[in-house]
Design a protein around this motif. Structure first.
Motif, PDB file in Angstrom:
ATOM      1  N   PHE A  10       0.683  -1.256  -0.267  1.00  0.00           N
ATOM      2  CA  PHE A  10       0.082  -0.110   0.144  1.00  0.00           C
ATOM      3  C   PHE A  10       0.990   1.229   0.134  1.00  0.00           C
ATOM      4  O   PHE A  10       0.987   2.199   0.891  1.00  0.00           O
ATOM      5  CB  PHE A  10      -0.599   0.504   1.422  1.00  0.00           C
ATOM      6  CG  PHE A  10      -2.224  -1.045   1.013  1.00  0.00           C
ATOM      7  CD1 PHE A  10      -3.127  -1.358   0.402  1.00  0.00           C
ATOM      8  CD2 PHE A  10      -1.830  -2.621   2.029  1.00  0.00           C
ATOM      9  CE1 PHE A  10      -3.695  -2.134   0.398  1.00  0.00           C
ATOM     10  CE2 PHE A  10      -2.517  -3.709   1.819  1.00  0.00           C
ATOM     11  CZ  PHE A  10      -3.751  -3.100   1.604  1.00  0.00           C
ATOM     12  N   SER A  11       1.429   1.603  -1.301  1.00  0.00           N
ATOM     13  CA  SER A  11       2.305   2.968  -1.342  1.00  0.00           C
ATOM     14  C   SER A  11       1.889   3.683  -2.667  1.00  0.00           C
ATOM     15  O   SER A  11       2.026   2.420  -3.436  1.00  0.00           O
ATOM     16  CB  SER A  11       3.873   2.347  -1.514  1.00  0.00           C
ATOM     17  OG  SER A  11       4.752   3.265  -1.329  1.00  0.00           O
ATOM     18  N   PRO A  12       1.796   4.460  -3.006  1.00  0.00           N
ATOM     19  CA  PRO A  12       2.181   5.015  -4.427  1.00  0.00           C
ATOM     20  C   PRO A  12       2.699   4.477  -5.234  1.00  0.00           C
ATOM     21  O   PRO A  12       3.201   5.057  -6.566  1.00  0.00           O
ATOM     22  CB  PRO A  12       1.814   6.563  -3.504  1.00  0.00           C
ATOM     23  CG  PRO A  12       1.636   6.482  -2.687  1.00  0.00           C
ATOM     24  CD  PRO A  12       2.080   5.570  -1.298  1.00  0.00           C
ATOM     25  N   LYS A  13       4.391   4.653  -4.791  1.00  0.00           N
ATOM     26  CA  LYS A  13       5.130   3.950  -5.133  1.00  0.00           C
ATOM     27  C   LYS A  13       5.216   2.427  -5.779  1.00  0.00           C
ATOM     28  O   LYS A  13       6.185   1.792  -7.191  1.00  0.00           O
ATOM     29  CB  LYS A  13       7.010   4.381  -4.694  1.00  0.00           C
ATOM     30  CG  LYS A  13       6.955   5.126  -3.747  1.00  0.00           C
ATOM     31  CD  LYS A  13       8.297   5.790  -2.950  1.00  0.00           C
ATOM     32  CE  LYS A  13       8.954   6.674  -2.905  1.00  0.00           C
ATOM     33  NZ  LYS A  13       9.719   6.838  -1.705  1.00  0.00           N
ATOM     34  N   ASN A  14       4.499   2.071  -5.478  1.00  0.00           N
ATOM     35  CA  ASN A  14       3.743   0.211  -6.299  1.00  0.00           C
ATOM     36  C   ASN A  14       3.149   0.540  -6.953  1.00  0.00           C
ATOM     37  O   ASN A  14       2.323   1.174  -6.859  1.00  0.00           O
ATOM     38  CB  ASN A  14       3.000   0.096  -4.597  1.00  0.00           C
ATOM     39  CG  ASN A  14       3.822  -1.680  -4.892  1.00  0.00           C
ATOM     40  OD1 ASN A  14       2.678  -1.753  -6.513  1.00  0.00           O
ATOM     41  ND2 ASN A  14       3.284  -2.731  -3.917  1.00  0.00           N
ATOM     42  N   PHE A  28      -0.390  -1.135  -7.162  1.00  0.00           N
ATOM     43  CA  PHE A  28      -1.131  -0.559  -6.244  1.00  0.00           C
ATOM     44  C   PHE A  28      -1.529   1.186  -6.936  1.00  0.00           C
ATOM     45  O   PHE A  28      -3.034   1.112  -6.801  1.00  0.00           O
ATOM     46  CB  PHE A  28      -0.533  -0.020  -4.653  1.00  0.00           C
ATOM     47  CG  PHE A  28      -1.447   0.832  -3.389  1.00  0.00           C
ATOM     48  CD1 PHE A  28      -2.341  -0.060  -3.063  1.00  0.00           C
ATOM     49  CD2 PHE A  28      -0.921   2.615  -4.039  1.00  0.00           C
ATOM     50  CE1 PHE A  28      -3.267   1.034  -2.577  1.00  0.00           C
ATOM     51  CE2 PHE A  28      -2.004   2.707  -3.357  1.00  0.00           C
ATOM     52  CZ  PHE A  28      -2.971   2.165  -2.454  1.00  0.00           C
ATOM     53  N   THR A  29      -1.073   1.666  -7.299  1.00  0.00           N
ATOM     54  CA  THR A  29      -0.993   3.070  -8.225  1.00  0.00           C
ATOM     55  C   THR A  29      -2.189   2.348  -9.111  1.00  0.00           C
ATOM     56  O   THR A  29      -2.953   3.221  -9.536  1.00  0.00           O
ATOM     57  CB  THR A  29      -0.199   3.179  -8.710  1.00  0.00           C
ATOM     58  OG1 THR A  29       0.399   4.166  -7.604  1.00  0.00           O
ATOM     59  CG2 THR A  29      -0.674   4.866  -8.771  1.00  0.00           C
ATOM     60  N   ALA A  62      -6.236   3.923  -9.200  1.00  0.00           N
ATOM     61  CA  ALA A  62      -6.482   4.640 -10.410  1.00  0.00           C
ATOM     62  C   ALA A  62      -8.042   3.823 -11.489  1.00  0.00           C
ATOM     63  O   ALA A  62      -8.905   4.344 -12.047  1.00  0.00           O
ATOM     64  CB  ALA A  62      -5.350   4.999 -11.365  1.00  0.00           C
ATOM     65  N   ALA A  63      -8.124   2.241 -11.060  1.00  0.00           N
ATOM     66  CA  ALA A  63      -8.763   1.845 -11.630  1.00  0.00           C
ATOM     67  C   ALA A  63      -9.942   2.058 -11.430  1.00  0.00           C
ATOM     68  O   ALA A  63     -11.437   2.404 -11.621  1.00  0.00           O
ATOM     69  CB  ALA A  63      -8.089   0.248 -12.454  1.00  0.00           C
TER      70      ALA A  63
END
Length: 265
Positions: A6-10, A13-14, A18-19
């Motif tokens: 659970f990280s924006p860098k993943n 996950f991003t 977004a989907a």
């Protein structure tokens, strides 16, 4: 190097978030905007109206047959049992004179001739007759026959007519003699699962509910027409839509049974 789940860098996950957001926005646009506008009977005024409609928020009733200032409410009359005031001989006398112009359709004393399909006014609660006359005059209950006749009536005229007819006794009609019809379950108990109340709750002669007509003895064809008018929305001068809500759940067969039952009484 592995990033936390659970990280924006993943990247996965991003992309997933977004989907999901995109699908939610598209679903909201379809469900709250496109569908209400596509299936609305009339044009929806604004985006906010579309969202409120889809969310189930109640909107003011609007009839396309009425001018804008009258279309907001299906009737302008809210009456209580004592609304028409005391009934005295003077009011009844004035009403009797006014009723001469009504006798061709409604009979000399408020009992219409068999086969005319005109409602009987004799014995009707004064608040009921008064309300309908006001609605005819204002256009909230459209009628090619009654609107021109009610246009020139003053408020006192309508009260006097209501007083006169309330004091008359409906005559027995030979066309209904000998007819015995069992009480339909829809009249005595309604249909709670379909949100249809029992007709007897409001329309029994002993109830005396304000602005509510007595249905006993009304012509069968007239009752059928009025119930179908409420069901389709063609008639919409009922306060709080109680008749439209009840009639909406009735089948044509139930309407015929109810009309035959009340006409036979």
């Amino acid at each position: 190097m592995n990033e936390p789940l659970f990280s924006p860098k993943n990247r996965w996950f991003t992309v997933s978030v977004a989907a999901v957001v995109a699908i939610a926005v598209a679903a909201a646009a379809i469900g709250f905007v496109w569908l209400p506008r596509a299936h609305a009977r009339a044009a929806v005024a604004s985006l906010w109206d579309s969202i409120c409609s889809a969310a189930g928020a109640p909107a003011p009733y609007r009839s396309p047959g009425l001018p804008e200032e009258k279309a907001v409410f299906p009737t302008t009359v809210i009456v209580a049992s004592e609304f028409t005031g005391p009934i005295d001989n003077v009011a009844v006398g004035r009403g009797a004179t006014l009723a001469l112009q009504c006798s061709m359709c409604h009979g000399a004393r408020g009992t219409a001739t068999v086969g005319t399909n005109t409602p009987h006014l004799a014995g009707q609660p004064p608040s009921s007759t008064y309300k309908q006359l006001v609605d005819f005059k204002s256009g909230h209950r459209p009628s090619a026959i009654m609107q021109p006749l009610a246009t020139n009536l003053s408020d006192q005229d309508m009260r006097d007519l209501a007083a006169f007819y309330s004091q008359q006794v409906r005559e027995s009609l030979t066309g209904h003699a000998g007819i015995k019809v069992d009480v339909p379950r829809i009249a005595s108990n309604g249909s709670p699962m379909r949100n249809v109340g029992a007709c007897a709750t409001c329309h029994s002669p002993g109830v005396a509910r304000a602005a509510t007509p007595i249905l006993d003895g009304l012509p069968q064809a007239y009752l059928v027409d009025q119930l179908k008018a409420f069901k389709s929305g063609r008639r919409a001068n009922d306060i709080n839509q109680q008749m439209r809500n009840a009639a909406h759940g009735l089948t044509d067969a139930e309407i015929d049974v109810l009309a035959k039952y009340y006409a036979s009484r």
